[in-house]
Motif scaffolding. Structure first.
Motif, PDB file in Angstrom:
ATOM      1  N   LEU A  48       0.118   0.103  -2.162  1.00  0.00           N
ATOM      2  CA  LEU A  48      -0.459   1.398  -1.819  1.00  0.00           C
ATOM      3  C   LEU A  48       0.701   2.373  -1.667  1.00  0.00           C
ATOM      4  CD1 LEU A  48      -3.080   0.171   0.798  1.00  0.00           C
ATOM      5  CD2 LEU A  48      -3.554   0.987  -1.518  1.00  0.00           C
ATOM      6  N   ALA A  49       0.803   3.292  -2.619  1.00  0.00           N
ATOM      7  CA  ALA A  49       1.997   4.137  -2.749  1.00  0.00           C
ATOM      8  C   ALA A  49       1.948   5.352  -1.830  1.00  0.00           C
ATOM      9  CB  ALA A  49       2.146   4.584  -4.197  1.00  0.00           C
ATOM     10  N   GLY A  50       3.075   6.038  -1.765  1.00  0.00           N
ATOM     11  CA  GLY A  50       3.178   7.266  -0.994  1.00  0.00           C
ATOM     12  C   GLY A  50       2.454   8.423  -1.655  1.00  0.00           C
ATOM     13  N   GLY A  51       2.455   9.569  -0.977  1.00  0.00           N
ATOM     14  CA  GLY A  51       1.783  10.736  -1.535  1.00  0.00           C
ATOM     15  C   GLY A  51       1.210  11.616  -0.447  1.00  0.00           C
ATOM     16  N   ALA A  52       0.070  12.236  -0.760  1.00  0.00           N
ATOM     17  CA  ALA A  52      -0.539  13.225   0.126  1.00  0.00           C
ATOM     18  C   ALA A  52      -1.027  12.601   1.434  1.00  0.00           C
ATOM     19  CB  ALA A  52      -1.704  13.897  -0.592  1.00  0.00           C
ATOM     20  N   ASP A  53      -1.297  13.456   2.401  1.00  0.00           N
ATOM     21  CA  ASP A  53      -1.764  13.024   3.715  1.00  0.00           C
ATOM     22  C   ASP A  53      -3.160  12.396   3.633  1.00  0.00           C
ATOM     23  OD1 ASP A  53       0.535  14.197   4.847  1.00  0.00           O
ATOM     24  OD2 ASP A  53      -0.478  16.137   5.033  1.00  0.00           O
ATOM     25  N   ILE A  54      -3.444  11.507   4.569  1.00  0.00           N
ATOM     26  CA  ILE A  54      -4.796  10.985   4.740  1.00  0.00           C
ATOM     27  C   ILE A  54      -5.658  12.078   5.375  1.00  0.00           C
ATOM     28  CG2 ILE A  54      -6.200   9.170   5.781  1.00  0.00           C
ATOM     29  CD1 ILE A  54      -4.107   8.159   3.764  1.00  0.00           C
ATOM     30  N   LEU A  80      -9.948  -0.623  -1.215  1.00  0.00           N
ATOM     31  CA  LEU A  80      -9.067  -1.676  -1.701  1.00  0.00           C
ATOM     32  C   LEU A  80      -8.469  -2.524  -0.584  1.00  0.00           C
ATOM     33  CD1 LEU A  80      -7.084   0.374  -4.397  1.00  0.00           C
ATOM     34  CD2 LEU A  80      -9.253  -0.840  -4.663  1.00  0.00           C
ATOM     35  N   VAL A  81      -8.453  -1.991   0.631  1.00  0.00           N
ATOM     36  CA  VAL A  81      -7.751  -2.640   1.734  1.00  0.00           C
ATOM     37  C   VAL A  81      -8.367  -3.993   2.078  1.00  0.00           C
ATOM     38  CG1 VAL A  81      -7.145  -2.429   4.178  1.00  0.00           C
ATOM     39  CG2 VAL A  81      -6.945  -0.440   2.655  1.00  0.00           C
ATOM     40  N   ASP A  82      -9.666  -4.128   1.869  1.00  0.00           N
ATOM     41  CA  ASP A  82     -10.350  -5.375   2.243  1.00  0.00           C
ATOM     42  C   ASP A  82     -10.167  -6.484   1.213  1.00  0.00           C
ATOM     43  OD1 ASP A  82     -11.339  -4.317   4.611  1.00  0.00           O
ATOM     44  OD2 ASP A  82     -13.143  -3.539   3.648  1.00  0.00           O
ATOM     45  N   ALA A  83      -9.526  -6.186   0.095  1.00  0.00           N
ATOM     46  CA  ALA A  83      -9.349  -7.201  -0.949  1.00  0.00           C
ATOM     47  C   ALA A  83      -8.490  -8.352  -0.441  1.00  0.00           C
ATOM     48  CB  ALA A  83      -8.695  -6.578  -2.181  1.00  0.00           C
ATOM     49  N   ASP A  84      -8.818  -9.549  -0.865  1.00  0.00           N
ATOM     50  CA  ASP A  84      -8.061 -10.740  -0.468  1.00  0.00           C
ATOM     51  C   ASP A  84      -6.832 -10.861  -1.358  1.00  0.00           C
ATOM     52  OD1 ASP A  84      -7.260 -13.089   0.718  1.00  0.00           O
ATOM     53  OD2 ASP A  84      -8.585 -14.346  -0.510  1.00  0.00           O
ATOM     54  N   LEU A  85      -5.943  -9.895  -1.215  1.00  0.00           N
ATOM     55  CA  LEU A  85      -4.712  -9.832  -1.995  1.00  0.00           C
ATOM     56  C   LEU A  85      -3.546  -9.517  -1.071  1.00  0.00           C
ATOM     57  CD1 LEU A  85      -5.678  -7.591  -5.076  1.00  0.00           C
ATOM     58  CD2 LEU A  85      -5.278 -10.055  -5.104  1.00  0.00           C
ATOM     59  N   PRO A  86      -2.334  -9.923  -1.415  1.00  0.00           N
ATOM     60  CA  PRO A  86      -1.159  -9.414  -0.709  1.00  0.00           C
ATOM     61  C   PRO A  86      -1.065  -7.900  -0.910  1.00  0.00           C
ATOM     62  CG  PRO A  86      -0.607 -11.365  -1.982  1.00  0.00           C
ATOM     63  CD  PRO A  86      -1.979 -10.960  -2.409  1.00  0.00           C
ATOM     64  N   ILE A  87      -0.777  -7.165   0.161  1.00  0.00           N
ATOM     65  CA  ILE A  87      -0.730  -5.705   0.103  1.00  0.00           C
ATOM     66  C   ILE A  87       0.555  -5.208   0.748  1.00  0.00           C
ATOM     67  CG2 ILE A  87      -1.818  -3.555   0.846  1.00  0.00           C
ATOM     68  CD1 ILE A  87      -4.498  -4.957   0.831  1.00  0.00           C
ATOM     69  N   LEU A  88       1.224  -4.298   0.044  1.00  0.00           N
ATOM     70  CA  LEU A  88       2.368  -3.567   0.583  1.00  0.00           C
ATOM     71  C   LEU A  88       2.011  -2.087   0.607  1.00  0.00           C
ATOM     72  CD1 LEU A  88       5.374  -3.253   1.433  1.00  0.00           C
ATOM     73  CD2 LEU A  88       5.923  -3.090  -1.015  1.00  0.00           C
ATOM     74  N   VAL A 197      14.497  -3.607  -3.619  1.00  0.00           N
ATOM     75  CA  VAL A 197      13.341  -4.339  -4.134  1.00  0.00           C
ATOM     76  C   VAL A 197      12.839  -5.410  -3.161  1.00  0.00           C
ATOM     77  CG1 VAL A 197      14.040  -3.926  -6.513  1.00  0.00           C
ATOM     78  CG2 VAL A 197      14.721  -6.056  -5.384  1.00  0.00           C
ATOM     79  N   ARG A 198      13.495  -5.609  -2.036  1.00  0.00           N
ATOM     80  CA  ARG A 198      13.128  -6.716  -1.152  1.00  0.00           C
ATOM     81  C   ARG A 198      11.667  -6.693  -0.695  1.00  0.00           C
ATOM     82  NH1 ARG A 198      17.913  -6.248   3.090  1.00  0.00           N
ATOM     83  NH2 ARG A 198      17.382  -4.057   2.693  1.00  0.00           N
ATOM     84  N   PRO A 199      11.114  -5.540  -0.267  1.00  0.00           N
ATOM     85  CA  PRO A 199       9.695  -5.558   0.092  1.00  0.00           C
ATOM     86  C   PRO A 199       8.793  -5.911  -1.093  1.00  0.00           C
ATOM     87  CG  PRO A 199      10.776  -3.646   1.045  1.00  0.00           C
ATOM     88  CD  PRO A 199      11.743  -4.247   0.069  1.00  0.00           C
ATOM     89  N   PHE A 200       9.190  -5.484  -2.278  1.00  0.00           N
ATOM     90  CA  PHE A 200       8.410  -5.786  -3.473  1.00  0.00           C
ATOM     91  C   PHE A 200       8.570  -7.257  -3.873  1.00  0.00           C
ATOM     92  CE2 PHE A 200       9.360  -1.303  -3.363  1.00  0.00           C
ATOM     93  CZ  PHE A 200       8.137  -0.715  -3.663  1.00  0.00           C
ATOM     94  N   GLU A 201       9.754  -7.795  -3.673  1.00  0.00           N
ATOM     95  CA  GLU A 201       9.950  -9.225  -3.921  1.00  0.00           C
ATOM     96  C   GLU A 201       9.091 -10.060  -2.986  1.00  0.00           C
ATOM     97  OE1 GLU A 201      14.542  -9.466  -5.581  1.00  0.00           O
ATOM     98  OE2 GLU A 201      14.174  -9.497  -3.418  1.00  0.00           O
ATOM     99  N   ALA A 202       8.983  -9.638  -1.722  1.00  0.00           N
ATOM    100  CA  ALA A 202       8.146 -10.359  -0.773  1.00  0.00           C
ATOM    101  C   ALA A 202       6.682 -10.298  -1.195  1.00  0.00           C
ATOM    102  CB  ALA A 202       8.330  -9.783   0.633  1.00  0.00           C
ATOM    103  N   LEU A 203       6.254  -9.146  -1.682  1.00  0.00           N
ATOM    104  CA  LEU A 203       4.880  -8.992  -2.174  1.00  0.00           C
ATOM    105  C   LEU A 203       4.634  -9.902  -3.381  1.00  0.00           C
ATOM    106  CD1 LEU A 203       2.158  -7.334  -2.184  1.00  0.00           C
ATOM    107  CD2 LEU A 203       3.286  -5.866  -3.875  1.00  0.00           C
ATOM    108  N   VAL A 204       5.543  -9.861  -4.351  1.00  0.00           N
ATOM    109  CA  VAL A 204       5.386 -10.679  -5.559  1.00  0.00           C
ATOM    110  C   VAL A 204       5.396 -12.165  -5.205  1.00  0.00           C
ATOM    111  CG1 VAL A 204       6.496 -11.341  -7.727  1.00  0.00           C
ATOM    112  CG2 VAL A 204       6.282  -8.920  -7.117  1.00  0.00           C
TER     113      VAL A 204
END
Length: 209
Positions: A48-54, A80-88, A197-204
């Motif tokens: 879930l990437a950066g960008g505009a405010d919630i 998407l948050v409820d998906a049974d997937l690793p999320i960063l 890339v460490r947070p992305f490596e942990a996700l992968v």
């Protein structure tokens, strides 16, 4: 400048794609789509990437005039948050996770901390110290690093059901986790901008299990 500069588009900074690929993954960009959660059935992890405010009404607040929201992104990403997937979650992504878990946001951080070091100027990243809960997932990922970049004017006021595992040197929440999930981590900074890339490596790595 191109002639199509005013045409609506679904865009993502390429640094996210590079970070996912450098971590050993393949990047698929999802446009905002409130009915599109089924696409996650063919994916292994989610950034879930950066960008505009919630949008403030997502957490029961009236919008501050300085809040710049994208309701179309909110509508497409909250399911998407409820998906049974690793999320960063990165920056906005961390804030979205927080609101999805029942939390609230500070709509303009300088009003809270009394300075603008978390976003010094338009397009200018700040830098500040950070501390993590020993033994937490983000502490393991960051391997003792004590400084991160910064570019945000909103921040977590209440983490809801998430566990806070990192703070900046002025007390702003910098990392959240759900320890009951395979991998759900939010960071307030932008590791992709610094080529970390460490947070992305942990996700992968979590997605490969």
């Amino acid at each position: 400048m191109g002639v199509w500069r005013d045409v609506p588009a679904a865009l993502l900074p390429y640094s996210y794609v590079q970070a996912v690929e450098a971590a050993g993954g393949r990047a698929v960009v999802l446009p905002p789509d409130p009915a599109g959660a089924e696409i996650l059935d063919v994916l292994d992890g989610l950034v879930l990437a950066g960008g505009a405010d919630i949008a403030a009404d997502r957490y029961g607040a009236a919008a501050d005039p300085r809040t710049d929201s994208r309701p179309d992104r909110d509508a497409g990403e909250f399911p998407l948050v409820d998906a049974d997937l690793p999320i960063l979650g990165v920056c906005r992504g961390m804030q979205l996770l927080t609101v999805a878990y029942g939390g609230r946001l500070h709509q303009h951080l300088p009003d809270v901390v009394g300075h603008d070091k978390h976003r010094p100027d338009d397009g200018v990243y700040g830098s500040h110290g950070v501390r993590f809960v020993p033994g937490s997932r983000i502490d393991e990922i960051m391997s003792g690093d004590s400084e991160v970049n910064s570019y945000h004017h909103q921040a977590i006021a209440d983490a809801g059901r998430l566990v806070v595992t990192g703070w900046s040197d002025d007390g702003v929440i910098e990392a959240v986790e759900d320890p009951t999930r395979r991998f759900l981590v939010g960071v307030q900074w932008h590791p992709e901008v610094d080529g970390d890339v460490r947070p992305f490596e942990a996700l992968v790595s979590a997605a490969a299990r």
